[in-house]
Design an enzyme around this catalytic site. Sequence first.
Site, PDB file in Angstrom:
ATOM      1  N   ASP A 142       0.636  -1.019  -0.018  1.00 15.27           N
ATOM      2  CA  ASP A 142       0.148   0.013   0.198  1.00 15.27           C
ATOM      3  C   ASP A 142       0.802   1.230   0.021  1.00 15.27           C
ATOM      4  O   ASP A 142       0.300   2.232   0.308  1.00 15.27           O
ATOM      5  CB  ASP A 142      -1.022   0.127   1.079  1.00 15.27           C
ATOM      6  N   GLU A 143       1.922   1.213  -0.401  1.00 10.04           N
ATOM      7  CA  GLU A 143       3.048   2.223  -0.318  1.00 10.04           C
ATOM      8  C   GLU A 143       4.173   2.509  -1.359  1.00 10.04           C
ATOM      9  O   GLU A 143       4.493   1.263  -2.057  1.00 10.04           O
ATOM     10  CB  GLU A 143       3.691   2.001   1.001  1.00 10.04           C
TER      11      GLU A 143
HETATM   12  P1  TTP Z   1       0.542  -0.212   6.805  1.00 12.10           P
HETATM   13  O1  TTP Z   1       0.569   1.073   5.716  1.00 12.10           O
HETATM   14  O2  TTP Z   1       1.564  -0.230   7.861  1.00 12.10           O
HETATM   15  O3  TTP Z   1      -0.652   0.336   7.708  1.00 12.10           O
HETATM   16  P2  TTP Z   1      -2.206   0.516   7.162  1.00 12.10           P
HETATM   17  O4  TTP Z   1      -2.201   0.834   5.799  1.00 12.10           O
HETATM   18  O5  TTP Z   1      -3.091  -0.573   7.773  1.00 12.10           O
HETATM   19  O6  TTP Z   1      -2.438   1.726   8.235  1.00 12.10           O
HETATM   20  P3  TTP Z   1      -1.844   3.257   7.937  1.00 12.10           P
HETATM   21  O7  TTP Z   1      -2.930   4.223   7.875  1.00 12.10           O
HETATM   22  O8  TTP Z   1      -1.130   3.452   9.511  1.00 12.10           O
HETATM   23  O9  TTP Z   1      -0.869   3.128   6.800  1.00 12.10           O
HETATM   24  O10 TTP Z   1       0.484  -1.476   6.200  1.00 12.10           O
HETATM   25  C1  TTP Z   1      -0.490  -1.755   5.201  1.00 12.10           C
HETATM   26  C2  TTP Z   1      -1.242  -3.150   5.134  1.00 12.10           C
HETATM   27  O11 TTP Z   1      -0.478  -4.290   5.355  1.00 12.10           O
HETATM   28  C3  TTP Z   1      -2.101  -3.090   6.281  1.00 12.10           C
HETATM   29  O12 TTP Z   1      -3.382  -2.579   5.955  1.00 12.10           O
HETATM   30  C4  TTP Z   1      -2.197  -4.658   6.685  1.00 12.10           C
HETATM   31  C5  TTP Z   1      -0.893  -5.030   6.255  1.00 12.10           C
HETATM   32  N1  TTP Z   1      -0.211  -5.399   7.447  1.00 12.10           N
HETATM   33  C6  TTP Z   1       0.138  -6.649   8.059  1.00 12.10           C
HETATM   34  O13 TTP Z   1      -0.532  -7.391   7.564  1.00 12.10           O
HETATM   35  N2  TTP Z   1       0.983  -6.880   9.205  1.00 12.10           N
HETATM   36  C7  TTP Z   1       1.435  -5.916   9.864  1.00 12.10           C
HETATM   37  O14 TTP Z   1       2.055  -6.020  10.843  1.00 12.10           O
HETATM   38  C8  TTP Z   1       1.621  -4.564   9.008  1.00 12.10           C
HETATM   39  C9  TTP Z   1       2.113  -3.156   9.853  1.00 12.10           C
HETATM   40  C10 TTP Z   1       0.575  -4.270   8.027  1.00 12.10           C
HETATM   41 MG    MG Z   2      -0.761   2.302   4.858  1.00 14.83          MG
END
Ligand code: TTP
Ligand code: MG
Length: 365
Positions: free
Chosen positions: A114-115
Amino acid sequence: MHHGGEKGPRIIFHVDMDSFYASVEVRHHPDLAGKPVVIGADPHGGSGRGVVLTCSYEARRYGIRSAMPISRAYMLCPDAIFLPPRHSLYQETSARVMGILEGYADRFCQVSIDEAYLDITSCGDFEAAGRVGKMIKEEIRREEGLTCSIGVAPGKTIAKIASDAGKPDGLVVVPPERVEDFLSPLPVESIPGIGPKSARALHAMGIRTVRALREADVQALREILGRSAVTVRDLAAGIDDDEVRPAGHAKSISREQTFPPGSTGPREVLDTLLSLSDELCRELARENTLARTVTVKIRLGDFSTRTRSQTLPRPAREPAKIGKAVVELALPLLQEAAEIRLAGVRFSALSPGDPRQKTLEDFST
Ligand code: TTP
Ligand code: MG
């Protein structure tokens, strides 16, 4: 198209989707909007094993976090909605979001589901970059019904810190002259790579902010942070020059052409797209590779970008076959376009060709 260096600061975007898995689930169950939603293992009424993958921002108010045991999440908020993950749904959504992002970027690098980092130095300056950031957010909201947070800065790490600082649904632009003021007051743990353990050790030395890091003794930092001490010190001083490198292994190949401001007619754009497509077909033949997906991209005078993709019935590299897809994809885009500033073609879903056989078309190109 330049990439900064002597010509001025680079303009780097870091884009990260908000509570990604949870937001995708809420999109599919609109009645969950505004509720604490936890994605992960089944809590089994508090005795479940496994962890939280992520949770909605409403659930975060109860202290629930990624990687926490699901039993603890249940303790913190038994009324939360607990859902199992649907990984293929998140993958497909991610691929479409990344397609949108790539359309805006001079250079693109996806770093997780997601990044991504985008180098969009070509947008001109940080004011224009703010407008591009808004457009990206609007397009992702319109096309996918999801929010993201964007940081824009002269370097990748500062952009990442900026996107974090704006979460959720943020857009934080840090032009070069604002970098020092932006970083100085932040807590040390906002620097990627400084985890809770390093942070505690730094706190014990009285180092709590990035400003304090900048003034700290390097040798002392080395004892806590090891080899990354230098990188961290550089960053605290605003030095952040790692480049946006496209992922090593080519998952796609693409060609673009920019047009000068003014009027470039649809006919000329279509001809350009077809010759870009022919060049790419020659590249496929050289590499003995086939493409399954063809994407056409058009960028307008206001930097808004439209892309359309088509998946071919089977992998191909014949210029005529692929050219036909390019025309079909381009026509609707060209009809609605006013001033076209860039046109591009991308082939993806690449696969190896038959090692023994070359097609007739390969020899005629
Ligand atoms: P992130 O971008 O770290 O988290 P997020 O998008 O859920 O929340 P934020 O708004 O803080 O960015 O991670 C992206 C996805 O990756 C998240 O939705 C689920 C997955 N993930 C895991 O499966 N295990 C984990 O420990 C983390 C950190 C993320
Ligand atoms: Mg995220």
